[in-house]
Design an enzyme around this catalytic site. Structure first.
Site, PDB file in Angstrom:
ATOM      1  N   GLU A  92       0.818  -1.191   0.000  1.00  0.00           N
ATOM      2  CA  GLU A  92       0.000   0.000   0.000  1.00  0.00           C
ATOM      3  C   GLU A  92       0.860   1.252   0.000  1.00  0.00           C
ATOM      4  O   GLU A  92       1.932   1.286   0.592  1.00  0.00           O
ATOM      5  CB  GLU A  92      -0.872  -0.004   1.248  1.00  0.00           C
ATOM      6  CG  GLU A  92      -2.044   0.905   1.103  1.00  0.00           C
ATOM      7  CD  GLU A  92      -2.956   0.766   2.304  1.00  0.00           C
ATOM      8  OE1 GLU A  92      -4.129   0.465   2.100  1.00  0.00           O
ATOM      9  OE2 GLU A  92      -2.480   0.975   3.419  1.00  0.00           O
ATOM     10  N   CYS A 105       4.036   7.824   1.305  1.00  0.00           N
ATOM     11  CA  CYS A 105       4.717   6.769   2.062  1.00  0.00           C
ATOM     12  C   CYS A 105       4.781   5.515   1.189  1.00  0.00           C
ATOM     13  O   CYS A 105       3.754   5.020   0.750  1.00  0.00           O
ATOM     14  CB  CYS A 105       3.940   6.485   3.336  1.00  0.00           C
ATOM     15  SG  CYS A 105       4.654   5.143   4.290  1.00  0.00           S
ATOM     16  N   CYS A 112       8.230  -8.580   6.005  1.00  0.00           N
ATOM     17  CA  CYS A 112       9.534  -8.178   6.553  1.00  0.00           C
ATOM     18  C   CYS A 112      10.078  -9.327   7.385  1.00  0.00           C
ATOM     19  O   CYS A 112       9.337  -9.995   8.101  1.00  0.00           O
ATOM     20  CB  CYS A 112       9.390  -6.928   7.408  1.00  0.00           C
ATOM     21  SG  CYS A 112      10.972  -6.343   8.080  1.00  0.00           S
ATOM     22  N   CYS A 116       9.874  -7.465  14.355  1.00  0.00           N
ATOM     23  CA  CYS A 116       9.778  -6.613  15.541  1.00  0.00           C
ATOM     24  C   CYS A 116       8.496  -6.974  16.285  1.00  0.00           C
ATOM     25  O   CYS A 116       7.462  -7.260  15.668  1.00  0.00           O
ATOM     26  CB  CYS A 116       9.785  -5.139  15.152  1.00  0.00           C
ATOM     27  SG  CYS A 116      11.326  -4.653  14.342  1.00  0.00           S
ATOM     28  N   CYS A 119       5.021  -5.181  15.437  1.00  0.00           N
ATOM     29  CA  CYS A 119       4.767  -4.807  14.033  1.00  0.00           C
ATOM     30  C   CYS A 119       3.995  -5.894  13.304  1.00  0.00           C
ATOM     31  O   CYS A 119       4.430  -7.052  13.257  1.00  0.00           O
ATOM     32  CB  CYS A 119       6.092  -4.548  13.325  1.00  0.00           C
ATOM     33  SG  CYS A 119       5.909  -4.182  11.561  1.00  0.00           S
ATOM     34  N   CYS A 367     -11.172   5.196   6.208  1.00  0.00           N
ATOM     35  CA  CYS A 367     -10.481   4.185   5.403  1.00  0.00           C
ATOM     36  C   CYS A 367     -10.963   2.776   5.714  1.00  0.00           C
ATOM     37  O   CYS A 367     -10.239   1.817   5.556  1.00  0.00           O
ATOM     38  CB  CYS A 367      -8.967   4.295   5.550  1.00  0.00           C
ATOM     39  SG  CYS A 367      -8.305   3.917   7.158  1.00  0.00           S
TER      40      CYS A 367
HETATM   41  N1  SAH Z   1      11.402  -1.377   8.528  1.00  0.00           N
HETATM   42  C1  SAH Z   1      11.597   0.023   8.668  1.00  0.00           C
HETATM   43  C2  SAH Z   1      10.556   0.839   7.943  1.00  0.00           C
HETATM   44  C3  SAH Z   1       9.154   0.354   7.972  1.00  0.00           C
HETATM   45  S1  SAH Z   1       8.411   0.340   9.545  1.00  0.00           S
HETATM   46  C4  SAH Z   1      11.627   0.413  10.135  1.00  0.00           C
HETATM   47  O1  SAH Z   1      11.364  -0.421  10.982  1.00  0.00           O
HETATM   48  O2  SAH Z   1      11.984   1.554  10.406  1.00  0.00           O
HETATM   49  C5  SAH Z   1       8.168   2.081   9.787  1.00  0.00           C
HETATM   50  C6  SAH Z   1       7.881   2.482  11.228  1.00  0.00           C
HETATM   51  O3  SAH Z   1       6.607   1.982  11.696  1.00  0.00           O
HETATM   52  C7  SAH Z   1       8.903   1.959  12.205  1.00  0.00           C
HETATM   53  O4  SAH Z   1       9.335   2.973  13.069  1.00  0.00           O
HETATM   54  C8  SAH Z   1       8.128   0.918  12.916  1.00  0.00           C
HETATM   55  O5  SAH Z   1       8.704   0.643  14.130  1.00  0.00           O
HETATM   56  C9  SAH Z   1       6.743   1.514  13.002  1.00  0.00           C
HETATM   57  N2  SAH Z   1       5.693   0.569  13.396  1.00  0.00           N
HETATM   58  C10 SAH Z   1       5.681  -0.761  13.185  1.00  0.00           C
HETATM   59  N3  SAH Z   1       4.597  -1.331  13.774  1.00  0.00           N
HETATM   60  C11 SAH Z   1       3.900  -0.330  14.366  1.00  0.00           C
HETATM   61  C12 SAH Z   1       2.690  -0.291  15.142  1.00  0.00           C
HETATM   62  N4  SAH Z   1       1.972  -1.387  15.402  1.00  0.00           N
HETATM   63  N5  SAH Z   1       2.287   0.912  15.601  1.00  0.00           N
HETATM   64  C13 SAH Z   1       2.982   2.036  15.327  1.00  0.00           C
HETATM   65  N6  SAH Z   1       4.129   2.050  14.604  1.00  0.00           N
HETATM   66  C14 SAH Z   1       4.589   0.890  14.119  1.00  0.00           C
HETATM   67 FE1  SF4 Z   2      10.275  -4.873   9.664  1.00  0.00          FE
HETATM   68 FE2  SF4 Z   2      10.512  -4.168  12.221  1.00  0.00          FE
HETATM   69 FE3  SF4 Z   2      10.183  -2.273  10.314  1.00  0.00          FE
HETATM   70 FE4  SF4 Z   2       8.172  -3.943  10.978  1.00  0.00          FE
HETATM   71  S1  SF4 Z   2       9.117  -2.394  12.278  1.00  0.00           S
HETATM   72  S2  SF4 Z   2       8.785  -3.370   8.919  1.00  0.00           S
HETATM   73  S3  SF4 Z   2       9.277  -5.869  11.420  1.00  0.00           S
HETATM   74  S4  SF4 Z   2      11.925  -3.692  10.586  1.00  0.00           S
END
Ligand code: SAH
Ligand code: SF4
Length: 389
Positions: A92, A105, A112, A116, A119, A367
């Site tokens: 998206e 964005c 991924c 994390c 996430c 949305c």
């Molecule tokens: N992988 C990269 C970029 C994509 S994630 C990264 O981790 O930076 C982009 C941002 O969204 C990151 O800061 C991530 O930690 C955050 N993010 C992931 N899951 C989330 C959630 N459930 N609520 C809020 N932010 C989230």
């Molecule tokens: Fe990948 Fe972590 Fe970024 Fe989510 S927050 S996209 S798991 S690196």
């Protein structure tokens, strides 16, 4: 013969491709204009190419943007495009207009691998890297759709699932807003995936974003968000320094090991050193640290103290991100009071700390069209984008 997709090439790649056809480098720049500034999707439109070349190109090349699955517009102008990138795979792209900028964005991977804890993309696991055409194609689609909207002089309206190419006069005009400026002024690579683990494709796509013959954005207005892939941060600094956001989320190794598992490979000491190195060459004189506020996990006063200590020697700003819950996440969003207290503590030490605006919630209501998981992701994307501004 396999035809190459011209959207997969940055300028250097396109120059090499035209050289292989015995053509001069300026042809590459002409084609870049057509592809990325005019949004052209067929060779016949490229009227300043020799007829013989226009006839030859379709035999060896094609213009294949990712397939548009669904498009949505909310009443406040926010737009979303769902792109089909293979069987059951979608990513998206979200556009948020503001008075002084328009931010897109984009995603870099399907899923991924880094898992994390908070996430939902990570929970889906890794599927594959996006190609250059799929990454830059997000900008290509958004630019076309937004230019169409500006040409038509209408407010954002939900469009049919597969919009027609730009019609009539507007079709092969450069894709600019009504005032002639860029409609998309900022790009953040913080959709799905870890951009620095799809390094080459991300760098080529970013090179098109910056190229004056393509999208012509400033380095300061293209932000890569990373969970902290230290060696790739150094390579980015050398190859394509753009604004950098680092997903920190925890001030100690013990906690970050748990929340952002890649920390076990690149612990905080190395990450902070890489951030300091990046600032020396980067286009901005600070790193943006993203910090998701998780109730009782990383939002306590002692965490703020540890965070200040950790980042004492790193020029930085903080974006505090309210956690966006999803089923089985196992975390709660920090109460607003805890977020305020945390931000105040950082600011008392002279740091800039921003928190999410409330606007994301209004967008949530608008949305609801996209199904389950996808809807969940889009809300998160919008919130993250607001944080970075
Ligand atoms: N992988 C990269 C970029 C994509 S994630 C990264 O981790 O930076 C982009 C941002 O969204 C990151 O800061 C991530 O930690 C955050 N993010 C992931 N899951 C989330 C959630 N459930 N609520 C809020 N932010 C989230
Ligand atoms: Fe990948 Fe972590 Fe970024 Fe989510 S927050 S996209 S798991 S690196």
């Amino acid at each position: 013969m396999n035809r190459v997709n011209l959207l997969d090439f940055d300028q250097a790649g396109l120059v090499a491709f035209f050289a292989s056809l015995g053509e001069k480098p300026f042809r590459a720049r002409q084609v870049l204009h057509w592809l990325h500034q005019y949004g052209a999707d067929d060779f016949e439109a490229m009227t300043d190419l020799a007829k013989s070349l226009r006839a030859k190109l379709p035999q060896v090349a094609e213009i294949r943007p990712p397939v548009l699955g669904h498009e949505q517009a909310s009443s406040d102008g926010t737009r979303k495009w769902l792109l089909e990138v293979g069987p059951n795979n979608r990513v998206e792209t979200v556009f948020i207009p503001e008075t002084d900028r328009g931010t897109l964005c984009v995603s870099t991977q399907v899923g991924c691998a880094l898992d994390c804890a908070f996430c939902s993309t990570g929970k889906q696991g890794f599927n594959r890297n996006l190609t250059v055409a799929e990454i830059v194609g997000q900008l290509w689609w958004a630019n076309r759709a937004l230019a169409h909207q500006a040409t038509a002089g209408t407010l954002a309206q939900p469009s049919p699932p597969a919009p027609q190419p730009l019609a009539g006069e507007g079709r092969f005009k450069p894709l600019r807003g009504e005032d002639g400026g860029h409609i998309i002024s900022n790009v953040v690579l913080m959709g799905m995936g870890e951009p620095l683990l799809n390094f080459d494709n991300t760098v080529a796509a970013v090179s098109l974003m910056l190229d004056d013959h393509a999208y012509g954005l400033s380095r300061r207005r293209v932000t890569i968000s990373t969970s902290g892939i230290v060696p790739a941060m150094d390579r980015l600094r050398e190859r394509m320094p753009v604004a950098l956001a680092v997903s920190l989320h925890a001030p100690t190794d013990a906690l970050r090991d748990r929340l952002v598992p890649i920390n076990r490979k690149y612990p905080l000491k190395e990450l902070m050193a890489a951030c300091r190195r990046y600032v020396q060459d980067g286009p901005r004189d600070f790193i943006t640290f993203e910090y998701i506020m998780l109730d009782g996990v990383n939002d306590q006063p002692e965490h703020a103290e540890q965070l200040l200590e950790l980042t004492r020697h790193v020029p930085c700003k903080f974006n505090l991100i309210p956690f966006n819950p999803f089923p089985m996440a196992g975390f709660r969003r920090s109460p607003a009071d805890a977020v305020r207290r945390f931000a105040s503590r950082l600011m008392a030490e002279g740091k800039i700390a921003t928190t999410r605006k409330t606007r994301g919630d209004d967008i949530d209501a608008a949305c609801g069209q996209l199904a389950g998981q996808v809807e969940d992701k889009s809300r998160r994307v919008i919130r993250r984008m607001e944080m970075l501004q």
